[in-house]
Design a protein around this motif. Sequence first.
Motif, PDB file in Angstrom:
ATOM      1  N   PRO A  97      27.656 -21.129  -8.179  1.00  0.00           N
ATOM      2  CA  PRO A  97      26.788 -22.294  -8.860  1.00  0.00           C
ATOM      3  C   PRO A  97      26.582 -23.321  -7.790  1.00  0.00           C
ATOM      4  CG  PRO A  97      29.022 -22.257  -9.363  1.00  0.00           C
ATOM      5  CD  PRO A  97      28.827 -20.973  -8.739  1.00  0.00           C
TER       6      PRO A  97
ATOM      7  N   LEU B  63      22.123 -24.517   0.563  1.00  0.00           N
ATOM      8  CA  LEU B  63      22.686 -24.339  -0.880  1.00  0.00           C
ATOM      9  C   LEU B  63      23.595 -25.675  -0.976  1.00  0.00           C
ATOM     10  CD1 LEU B  63      23.971 -20.841  -1.176  1.00  0.00           C
ATOM     11  CD2 LEU B  63      21.662 -21.632  -1.973  1.00  0.00           C
TER      12      LEU B  63
ATOM     13  N   ARG C 192      22.014 -18.201  -7.164  1.00  0.00           N
ATOM     14  CA  ARG C 192      22.642 -19.051  -8.052  1.00  0.00           C
ATOM     15  C   ARG C 192      23.458 -18.254  -9.344  1.00  0.00           C
ATOM     16  NH1 ARG C 192      18.310 -23.309  -8.142  1.00  0.00           N
ATOM     17  NH2 ARG C 192      19.629 -25.156  -7.915  1.00  0.00           N
TER      18      ARG C 192
END
Length: 282
Positions: A36, A138, A32
Amino acid sequence: MPVLPTFSHHVADLIRCAGSADFPASLIAMLRDMVPVDDATVIAYPGMDMPVIEYFEEPNQSGSSTLDRFVKGAFLLDPFYLTATRDNRHGVFRLRDLSPTGFRDSDYYKTWYRDSNFVDECGFIVPVGERGFVNIALGKTASRATFTKRELSTLEAIYPSVEALCQQHWTLTSSDKTGDNLRAKLHSALESFGSSLLTERETQVINLVLHGHSTKTVADKLSISMETVKLHRKHAYAKLEISSQAELFYLFLDSLMSAQDYESGDTLVAYMAPPPKRGDAR
């Protein structure tokens, strides 16, 4: 904090917590800080055993039930899983680059991805052990744009470190048990699904539809016309007493999840058998 010091700090923390329950969350925290993301999941596939959810962020009320279906059989249709097991590929991948044409119209996509509000997903596929691997997924939801080339380049650049860290952690946490080759049995169930009721060609068509292929890509793979694909699908749906791809998807999952001590063959044989009449059992 600049990227390199941040990355170095996280790597040091991950080395220290390798083998502990904190590792998956710490790994996601590092990723992270590099790129993002709105959502993250870590799924381990140890050897030929069933998948284990190591880290999960529940995006909505239906998250837990969706995840339950995933680990009990839906993962067989996942593009990341197929890339690791069928194609034997590892690295950083984007969902759109792995999925077949028409995948976004499939009920697998609607159940697992769209219901989680994903706009884009990429993930790490990391080999662990002799036949196992870890999938680090992700996701970006409607609140963010898709993954940029720069973000993907960043993930690709740190992949070697992520691979080494994951292999260290899951080597330390792995058990010596050999398992019962459960995933191989599920692969057999998927390949055989519908074969007790359908012709060989209808079974092939249904299998490709379950994997998210469009009518055109099914036709291309089987070297038949699109009209022939539609005809086979229509006949298959009639025999299975369903009327849509959604019903096909849930029929497969329900028959698979209800199978007891499955060894081989079509899971529909037991699933669609009438219940024994009172007095039949001795």
